[in-house]
Design an enzyme around this catalytic site. Structure first.
Site, PDB file in Angstrom:
ATOM      1  N   ASP A   1      -7.256  -2.972   2.782  1.00  0.00           N
ATOM      2  CA  ASP A   1      -6.139  -3.883   2.514  1.00  0.00           C
ATOM      3  C   ASP A   1      -6.363  -5.279   3.087  1.00  0.00           C
ATOM      4  O   ASP A   1      -5.618  -6.209   2.767  1.00  0.00           O
ATOM      5  CB  ASP A   1      -4.845  -3.322   3.123  1.00  0.00           C
ATOM      6  CG  ASP A   1      -4.504  -1.949   2.578  1.00  0.00           C
ATOM      7  OD1 ASP A   1      -4.543  -1.789   1.342  1.00  0.00           O
ATOM      8  OD2 ASP A   1      -4.199  -1.048   3.374  1.00  0.00           O
TER       9      ASP A   1
ATOM     10  N   ASP B   1      -2.444  -0.971   5.776  1.00  0.00           N
ATOM     11  CA  ASP B   1      -2.888  -0.515   7.097  1.00  0.00           C
ATOM     12  C   ASP B   1      -4.392  -0.335   7.192  1.00  0.00           C
ATOM     13  O   ASP B   1      -4.927  -0.233   8.287  1.00  0.00           O
ATOM     14  CB  ASP B   1      -2.198   0.796   7.471  1.00  0.00           C
ATOM     15  CG  ASP B   1      -2.490   1.917   6.479  1.00  0.00           C
ATOM     16  OD1 ASP B   1      -3.096   1.631   5.419  1.00  0.00           O
ATOM     17  OD2 ASP B   1      -2.120   3.071   6.743  1.00  0.00           O
TER      18      ASP B   1
ATOM     19  N   ASP C   1       0.853  -1.182   0.000  1.00  0.00           N
ATOM     20  CA  ASP C   1       0.000   0.000   0.000  1.00  0.00           C
ATOM     21  C   ASP C   1       0.895   1.240   0.000  1.00  0.00           C
ATOM     22  O   ASP C   1       2.030   1.190   0.472  1.00  0.00           O
ATOM     23  CB  ASP C   1      -0.881  -0.027   1.252  1.00  0.00           C
ATOM     24  CG  ASP C   1      -1.826   1.155   1.328  1.00  0.00           C
ATOM     25  OD1 ASP C   1      -2.384   1.515   0.287  1.00  0.00           O
ATOM     26  OD2 ASP C   1      -1.993   1.710   2.418  1.00  0.00           O
TER      27      ASP C   1
END
Length: 893
Positions: free
Chosen positions: A638, A634, A332
């Site tokens: 995700d 986070d 990410d």
């Protein structure tokens, strides 16, 4: 509400329609109605995952193909009347399970220590008054009040909003706050990221205020739906499990072949079936590495402790090696590669000159530099005065900031050029202001000048809003007529870099009563400020280290493609000619089938505007291509990909609870560089696993060679089953623990990842095992044969052979320290535990030679110093053989 109501897209309904469906009034719920709804809909919380208890963790340690083999060996030993053998194997299995369960239990406790309640309380209108209640007591129909800094407690349809901005990065991956507008209606199929009249559970209010009706709670929220997606995602089998399974199958095939060959030879000699069976059991005991499960657990436990020192908490032991085996890291962007806060990094003036702002820490007020550039000072003054944020020093030398993220960035920028807002406010007192509104597109303030000489107008906002207000522009040579094309050109250049750009203007003011948005005219355009979400310190170096280690890094984000590409270029993940793959491209490829999606993801490194479901599809596509995939993230968005990856890595500081519970590893500093450190530790752990396996299998191969040769020559068994277990479970295990503590060889991150299909027993290890087994087994057989030929009793000959095998282990453990380096090129004292373990193993065996109890159990007796020296000389021939093999295969290094 029934299921049909739950499926309703609230963003498409007008405020009166939403209010009528949920409450029927504007005064909120009363306590009685709220209680009934709470009983009907349940608490506003995601179900807390139940942590497996210690008994469950203990039993889970027995789920392994290698453990099954040892359990079978234990049962066979008990059936044929060898309780000592069965007891030895049983004890080692129990000890292994205990170590593994304790380690995982400790890891879970560490993970639970990081758990934070995402929402604790919410302000609601109940019984016609504002109350603060626990967020889990919210129900559909509750009227919630939001202000800056609040975490949204449930999915809400906004009734009104004033300058409301919400950070939805945990849900959508979009790093910039989203402006909310309660009056705007959306289409039924509007994506979550574009529903501007709705707020979602778990997101953060960064500016403004608002009121909204709770539409859905708990598992029915967008966050809840994502947690269900995470539960349905089947986890991939860890790489180590795959390799151990293939290794165990090969070991069983080789063992079965050896047993059949041995039985055939004995049957041809008319040997009694019971003798053949006992010999086969002894051969099986010698071939099966009984100490391997405990050694594997120890290696992974040590890797776990080493990772903690490098800011990585391991929730599952096997994830240590999984991270080291990964070939692709899908990461990410927001909060992982970047800091997830805006930083004003560049001032661009109307004459196309620019000034870069230092992105480092804030200096103290006393040491703040003073810029000599008058244009810089003039623009920074407007940025500090037309500002609603706050920046103040703390006693510990750090700085505290609050308010809108853009205003905070502008205050920091002003401070770095030597201007503090509290000082400026005293010199230029505020007389009137126009607050920022999304529809307005700018904010303005009116200030009295020092000594009361007129007033100053300060304006900031979107360039297209400020251009009509200006008739001139500031340059190094003074104010000149406005060249709008020149300013728009500068704006275009910054926009192409993915920056968030604000324009600034100032001018002479009028009376406060006439200070309105409509009267802002005749101003001077000062310039533009470009703001970015800065890279985390060390992120670019970490990406470069991954590239050197042969690991492909892919960036997955919900951000705009332009922003994603700029970040990727700063990280040196992408070139100027690269084009990010967007969610639209992925959807089109998925519609054409898995082959089209795999072709798209095969070489892509930057993904933008991707949804949580598409992140999961990317991970599955990479896995279909044979990649070992690690995923970092986070946010709730995700979680599905974290759960499906071979190893999921969540952010321990800012990560959501859903992401943490989906992951195998947690980062205590939320830094991508820690992922790379974890990869290095994982590779060291895998190397140590290979070292332990080579040590145990090579000594086991020597025992098999010894048995095959003695059987072929019609000699008695050279070692009893109990003596074999002594070798395999005691002296071997003590030294393998030392190998588990081996430090890295220093080149782990300069080698490519192991091929995903590569077995633990690859050609390098096979060659070394064959040479070791033949040399040790051949020399041990020669010794046994010579002793019998010279009239030694069988027990006395076995005593010498057992000591020789222990000495072989003492030598072989040092041969096992590296596959590529000579024993003489390794730091001898870099692993003191290995040295002490080797001395302990030899000392333990010598002690048993003089212990009446162990003499009885093992059938051993003391040996003379001369005999011990002669056997040691024979054992050192193994060292010579491995050095010659290394010279022949790879050259002296």
């Amino acid at each position: 509400m029934n299921d049909t109501d739950q499926a309703r897209r609230w963003c498409s309904l007008s405020i009166p329609e939403v209010s009528a469906l949920l409450t029927g009034n504007d005064a909120g719920l009363d306590s009685a109605d709220a209680g009934q709804r709470l009983s009907r809909y349940g608490p506003n919380a995601l179900p807390s995952p139940r942590m497996p208890g210690f008994p469950h963790l203990f039993l889970r340690q027995f789920i392994s193909p290698l453990i099954y083999v040892l359990l079978a060996a234990m049962v066979v030993s008990a059936v044929v009347g060898n309780p000592a053998d069965a007891t030895f194997i049983g004890l080692i299995l129990l000890l292994n399970a205990l170590i593994g369960a304790l380690q995982e239990h400790q890891a879970q406790r560490s993970a639970q220590a990081l758990r934070k309640l995402m929402v604790s309380h919410a302000r609601v209108l109940r019984d016609e008054k504002i109350s603060e209640i626990p967020a889990h007591e919210l129900v559909p129909g509750d009227l919630v009040l939001l202000t800056s800094g609040d975490r949204v407690p449930a999915d809400l349809r906004l009734l009104n909003s004033v300058g409301l901005e919400v950070d939805e990065s945990v849900l959508t991956g979009e790093s910039l706050p989203v402006f909310k507008n309660s009056d705007r209606l959306c289409e039924v199929d509007t994506p979550v990221a574009e529903q501007v009249n709705t707020c979602f559970a778990g997101t953060l209010v960064t500016a403004g205020r608002g009121r909204g009706l709770v539409t859905t709670t708990g598992m029915h929220t967008e966050m809840g739906k994502l947690s269900l997606t995470m539960e349905s995602a089947q986890s991939a089998r860890p790489p180590l499990f795959q390799r151990i399974e293939r290794f165990s199958k090969k070991l069983m095939i080789a063992l079965l072949f050896a047993v059949v060959l041995l039985a055939a030879i004995e049957l041809a000699r008319d040997t009694e079936p019971l003798v053949i069976f006992m010999t086969a059991v002894a051969l099986a005991v010698s071939a099966i590495p009984e100490g391997l499960p405990m050694a594997l657990t120890l290696v992974l436990s040590i890797g776990t402790r080493r990772m903690v020192k490098r800011h990585v908490i391991v929730r599952k032991l096997v994830a240590v090696e999984s991270l080291g085996s990964c070939t692709v890291i899908a990461t990410d962007k927001t909060g992982t590669l970047t800091e997830n806060h805006l930083t004003a990094r560049e001032m661009v003036f109307c004459d196309e000159r620019s000034v870069t702002i230092d992105g480092g820490k804030l200096p103290s007020a006393a040491n703040a530099p003073r810029h000599n550039n008058s244009l810089v000072i003039r623009l920074a003054r407007v940025a500090a005065l037309c500002n609603e944020a706050e920046l103040r020093p703390l006693e510990n030398g750090e700085w505290h900031s609050s308010g809108d993220a853009v205003d905070q960035a502008l205050l920091v920028m002003a401070h770095k050029v030597g201007l503090q807002r509290h000082t400026l406010s005293g010199q230029w007192p505020l007389m009137a202001e126009v607050h920022y509104e999304p529809a307005l597109g700018f904010a303005a303030t009116l200030h009295g000048k020092p000594q009361g000489a007129g007033s100053l107008v300060c304006v900031k906002g979107a360039l297209e809003k400020l251009l009509p207000m200006c008739d001139r522009m500031a340059t190094a040579d003074g104010d000149t007529s406005l060249d709008a094309a020149q300013v728009l050109s500068a704006m275009s250049r910054l926009a192409e870099q993915g920056a968030r750009v604000l324009a600034f203007a100032d001018g002479e003011g009028s009376a406060p009563e006439h200070f309105t948005a409509e009267n802002l005219r005749g101003l001077c355009m000062l310039g533009l400020v470009a703001m970015f979400d800065p890279l985390r310190a060390g992120a670019a170096d970490a990406v470069a280290e991954c590239r050197a280690a042969g690991i492909r890094v892919c960036m997955l984000t919900g951000d705009h493609p332009r922003t994603a590409l700029r970040i990727a270029q700063e990280l040196r993940l992408a070139d100027r000619d690269d084009n990010p793959v967007t969610g639209t491209h992925l959807a089109q490829a998925e519609a054409r089938g898995p082959e089209a999606l795999d072709a798209l993801t095969a070489d892509t490194r930057v993904y933008a505007r991707v949804s949580p479901e598409q992140k999961l599809s990317i991970v599955q596509s990479l896995q279909r291509q044979g990649q070992f995939v690690a995923v970092t993230g986070d946010g709730v968005n995700d979680a599905p990909a974290l759960s499906r990856a071979h190893v999921g890595v969540a952010m321990g500081e800012q990560g959501t609870e859903v992401a943490k519970e989906s992951a195998d590893l947690l980062l205590t500093d939320d830094n991508f560089a820690s992922v790379v450190a974890g990869v290095e530790e994982g590779r060291i752990a895998y190397q140590n696993i290979r070292k332990v396996i080579f040590f145990l299998i090579s000594t086991g191969a020597a025992e098999v060679m010894l048995f095959v040769l003695t059987t072929a020559f019609g000699l008695p068994l050279p070692l009893t089953p109990v003596q074999l277990l002594w070798l395999n479970l005691v002296t071997n295990s003590v030294q393998s623990m030392g190998l588990a503590l081996e430090p890295g060889e220093g080149d782990e991150m300069r080698k490519p990842p192991r091929p995903p299909k590569e077995s633990l027993f690859n050609p390098v290890m096979l060659r070394r095992v064959l040479v070791s087994g033949m040399v040790m087994g051949g020399l041990a057989f020669t010794c046994f044969y010579w002793l019998l030929q010279h009239g030694w009793e069988v027990d006395a000959a076995r005593n010498s052979v057992l000591l020789l095998m222990v000495l072989f282990e003492n030598v072989q453990v040092f041969n096992s320290r590296s596959e590529t380096r000579s024993i003489f090129r390794q730091p001898f004292f870099s692993n003191p535990v290995l040295l002490l373990g080797t001395l302990f193993a030899q000392g333990l065996h010598i002690l048993c030679l003089y212990s009446p109890l162990m003499q009885e159990v093992l059938g051993v007796s003391p040996v003379s110093a001369m005999q011990w020296s002669a056997l040691l000389s024979i054992a050192l021939l193994q060292l010579l053989a491995m050095e010659l093999l290394l010279c022949w295969t790879r050259g002296w290094r």
